[in-house]
Design a protein around this motif. Structure first.
Motif, PDB file in Angstrom:
ATOM      1  N   ASP A   1      -3.600  11.493  -3.925  1.00 33.95           N
ATOM      2  CA  ASP A   1      -4.753  12.357  -4.190  1.00 33.95           C
ATOM      3  C   ASP A   1      -5.355  12.157  -5.583  1.00 33.95           C
ATOM      4  O   ASP A   1      -5.505  13.099  -6.351  1.00 33.95           O
ATOM      5  N   GLY A   2      -5.664  10.932  -5.926  1.00 36.31           N
ATOM      6  CA  GLY A   2      -6.387  10.652  -7.158  1.00 36.31           C
ATOM      7  C   GLY A   2      -5.555  10.562  -8.411  1.00 36.31           C
ATOM      8  O   GLY A   2      -6.106  10.528  -9.514  1.00 36.31           O
TER       9      GLY A   2
ATOM     10  N   THR B   1       0.824  -1.222   0.000  1.00 42.78           N
ATOM     11  CA  THR B   1       0.000   0.000   0.000  1.00 42.78           C
ATOM     12  C   THR B   1       0.854   1.265   0.000  1.00 42.78           C
ATOM     13  O   THR B   1       0.337   2.360   0.201  1.00 42.78           O
ATOM     14  N   ASP B   2       2.157   1.133  -0.233  1.00 43.08           N
ATOM     15  CA  ASP B   2       3.075   2.269  -0.242  1.00 43.08           C
ATOM     16  C   ASP B   2       3.801   2.363  -1.577  1.00 43.08           C
ATOM     17  O   ASP B   2       3.808   1.420  -2.362  1.00 43.08           O
TER      18      ASP B   2
ATOM     19  N   VAL C   1       0.817   5.364 -10.267  1.00 45.29           N
ATOM     20  CA  VAL C   1       1.714   5.420  -9.122  1.00 45.29           C
ATOM     21  C   VAL C   1       3.123   5.637  -9.676  1.00 45.29           C
ATOM     22  O   VAL C   1       3.587   4.879 -10.527  1.00 45.29           O
TER      23      VAL C   1
ATOM     24  N   GLN D   1       5.886   6.118   1.116  1.00 48.26           N
ATOM     25  CA  GLN D   1       4.739   6.950   1.446  1.00 48.26           C
ATOM     26  C   GLN D   1       3.477   6.152   1.155  1.00 48.26           C
ATOM     27  O   GLN D   1       3.460   5.329   0.235  1.00 48.26           O
ATOM     28  N   ASN D   2       2.425   6.438   1.891  1.00 50.92           N
ATOM     29  CA  ASN D   2       1.163   5.750   1.688  1.00 50.92           C
ATOM     30  C   ASN D   2       0.569   6.148   0.338  1.00 50.92           C
ATOM     31  O   ASN D   2       0.600   7.314  -0.044  1.00 50.92           O
ATOM     32  N   ILE D   3       0.031   5.184  -0.359  1.00 56.92           N
ATOM     33  CA  ILE D   3      -0.520   5.416  -1.695  1.00 56.92           C
ATOM     34  C   ILE D   3      -1.711   6.371  -1.657  1.00 56.92           C
ATOM     35  O   ILE D   3      -2.029   7.023  -2.652  1.00 56.92           O
ATOM     36  N   ASP D   4      -2.354   6.521  -0.492  1.00 62.50           N
ATOM     37  CA  ASP D   4      -3.459   7.467  -0.349  1.00 62.50           C
ATOM     38  C   ASP D   4      -2.987   8.914  -0.503  1.00 62.50           C
ATOM     39  O   ASP D   4      -3.796   9.800  -0.764  1.00 62.50           O
ATOM     40  N   ASN D   5      -1.689   9.171  -0.354  1.00 61.91           N
ATOM     41  CA  ASN D   5      -1.146  10.524  -0.492  1.00 61.91           C
ATOM     42  C   ASN D   5      -1.139  11.014  -1.936  1.00 61.91           C
ATOM     43  O   ASN D   5      -0.838  12.173  -2.190  1.00 61.91           O
TER      44      ASN D   5
END
Length: 107
Positions: A97-98, A69-70, A102, A91-95
């Motif tokens: 922002d759409g 997930t990073d 990746v 870094q977390n993949i949620d960072n």
């Protein structure tokens, strides 16, 4: 006996994860910092902030050394010869922002 052998194999298989190298980047040049990460894949750097607080994190060669997930993203740490040595850390993949893709940065 087979259970003991299996347990021993499991312990030996997980021990390399505990053997990650730890360094102080303030005693190394930026080129040495980057070479240590590149050669070992992942290292931990520990140093003191300007306020005197201990800082540490894990720095990686690329996203393959991060959790699923990073992803590896550029950041800076101080070294002996520069206050901003460019390295990668997870870094977390949620960072993202759409973002559709990746990034796959490589040290």
């Amino acid at each position: 006996m087979k259970k003991v052998a299996l347990a021993l194999m499991l312990v030996l298989a997980t021990s390399p994860a505990l053997a990650i190298s730890r360094y102080n980047p303030l005693t190394m040049s930026c080129a040495s910092v980057r070479a240590a990460i590149h050669n070992q894949g992942a290292v931990i750097f520990r140093y003191q902030s300007p306020r005197g607080l201990p800082l540490y994190d894990r720095y990686v060669r690329n996203s393959n050394y991060c959790d699923a997930t990073d992803y590896a993203e550029w950041t800076y740490i101080p070294s002996k010869d520069t206050p901003r040595c460019q390295v990668l850390n997870c870094q977390n993949i949620d960072n993202l922002d759409g973002m559709l893709f990746v990034p796959h940065h490589q040290l």
